[in-house]
Design a protein around this motif. Structure first.
Motif, PDB file in Angstrom:
ATOM      1  N   MET A   1      -6.264  -8.345   7.830  1.00  0.00           N
ATOM      2  CA  MET A   1      -6.069  -8.661   6.170  1.00  0.00           C
ATOM      3  C   MET A   1      -7.300  -8.953   5.731  1.00  0.00           C
ATOM      4  O   MET A   1      -7.630  -8.957   4.874  1.00  0.00           O
ATOM      5  CB  MET A   1      -5.123  -9.626   6.298  1.00  0.00           C
ATOM      6  N   ALA A   2      -8.311 -10.026   6.667  1.00  0.00           N
ATOM      7  CA  ALA A   2      -9.484 -10.522   6.220  1.00  0.00           C
ATOM      8  C   ALA A   2     -10.678  -9.241   5.729  1.00  0.00           C
ATOM      9  O   ALA A   2     -11.230  -9.252   4.777  1.00  0.00           O
ATOM     10  CB  ALA A   2     -10.026 -11.619   6.952  1.00  0.00           C
ATOM     11  N   MET A   3     -10.526  -8.274   6.766  1.00  0.00           N
ATOM     12  CA  MET A   3     -11.272  -6.983   6.544  1.00  0.00           C
ATOM     13  C   MET A   3     -10.719  -6.417   5.227  1.00  0.00           C
ATOM     14  O   MET A   3     -11.783  -5.850   4.436  1.00  0.00           O
ATOM     15  CB  MET A   3     -11.222  -6.178   7.600  1.00  0.00           C
ATOM     16  N   VAL A   4      -9.661  -6.275   4.970  1.00  0.00           N
ATOM     17  CA  VAL A   4      -9.272  -5.692   3.611  1.00  0.00           C
ATOM     18  C   VAL A   4      -9.607  -6.446   2.414  1.00  0.00           C
ATOM     19  O   VAL A   4     -10.257  -6.039   1.570  1.00  0.00           O
ATOM     20  CB  VAL A   4      -7.641  -5.586   3.608  1.00  0.00           C
ATOM     21  N   ALA A   5      -9.420  -7.882   2.453  1.00  0.00           N
ATOM     22  CA  ALA A   5     -10.017  -8.597   1.433  1.00  0.00           C
ATOM     23  C   ALA A   5     -11.511  -8.508   1.237  1.00  0.00           C
ATOM     24  O   ALA A   5     -11.917  -8.398  -0.046  1.00  0.00           O
ATOM     25  CB  ALA A   5      -9.507 -10.062   1.634  1.00  0.00           C
ATOM     26  N   MET A   6     -12.430  -8.328   2.347  1.00  0.00           N
ATOM     27  CA  MET A   6     -13.654  -8.266   2.087  1.00  0.00           C
ATOM     28  C   MET A   6     -14.183  -7.194   1.746  1.00  0.00           C
ATOM     29  O   MET A   6     -15.151  -6.880   0.635  1.00  0.00           O
ATOM     30  CB  MET A   6     -14.307  -8.618   3.535  1.00  0.00           C
ATOM     31  N   LEU A   7     -13.542  -5.885   2.097  1.00  0.00           N
ATOM     32  CA  LEU A   7     -13.666  -4.499   1.485  1.00  0.00           C
ATOM     33  C   LEU A   7     -13.526  -4.522   0.006  1.00  0.00           C
ATOM     34  O   LEU A   7     -14.089  -3.755  -0.883  1.00  0.00           O
ATOM     35  CB  LEU A   7     -13.115  -3.536   2.403  1.00  0.00           C
TER      36      LEU A   7
END
Length: 189
Positions: free
Chosen positions: A180-186
């Protein structure tokens, strides 16, 4: 990464907490879990450092290439480990995504311009990574639900509880939070 400060700090806290738990998971008696936890701790802390809001701290120019080197090495390690099983491919994609984000941030003018890609719309690599990690989050979330039921069922049947570092539902929850954090960062790239 770019974006508002409050969600940025929440992302930093989530990633740092996940990295800290993964460090604790490295005390597991199962070697494969220790190795996976080490890579996940690196990802968690790297994501936390990368997610610090730019309005608060702008990293020096050498930081982004350093991120790319560190996560490039992690990607090579995941590639090497992938020969033993396909479950390492996710680590390869995650480390590669971190390299990609570091390269984009290094190439952005001043590393404070919110749209470093310069064109209209989402760049194809960012879009592909967003699709992958969104799908991963959905699958990881679905896998988390049965793991909780299975763990409580084993205890009800008289079995002993696994050590807290070896509990599969906690490891899956860590992977889910990092996805989920990776989605937010992307999305903020």
């Amino acid at each position: 990464m770019h974006g508002p400060a409050s969600p940025g700090w929440l992302l930093v806290a989530l990633c740092a907490a996940t990295g800290a738990y993964c460090l604790l998971r490295m005390r597991s008696t199962v070697e494969e879990q220790r190795r996976a936890a080490g890579g996940e701790a690196l990802m968690g802390f790297g994501m936390a450092a990368m997610a610090v809001p730019a309005a608060v701290f702008s990293p020096p120019a050498w930081a982004w290439p350093a991120y790319a080197v560190v996560f490039g090495a992690a990607a090579l390690r995941a590639l090497w480990a992938a020969r033993t099983g396909p479950h390492h491919l996710h680590h390869l994609v995650g480390a590669s995504a971190m390299v990609y984000m570091a390269v984009v941030m290094a190439a952005s003018p001043g590393a404070s311009h919110p749209h470093a890609h310069g064109g209209a719309g989402i760049p194809p690599v960012t879009g592909a990574l967003l699709l992958y990690f969104a799908g991963y989050v959905l699958v990881a979330g679905a896998r988390l639900v049965p793991a909780v039921g299975a763990a409580t069922g084993a205890l009800a049947g008289g079995g002993t509880a696994p050590a807290w570092g070896d509990r599969p539902e906690l490891a899956r929850a860590c992977r889910l939070s990092m996805g989920m954090a990776m989605v937010a960062m992307l999305l903020t790239l």
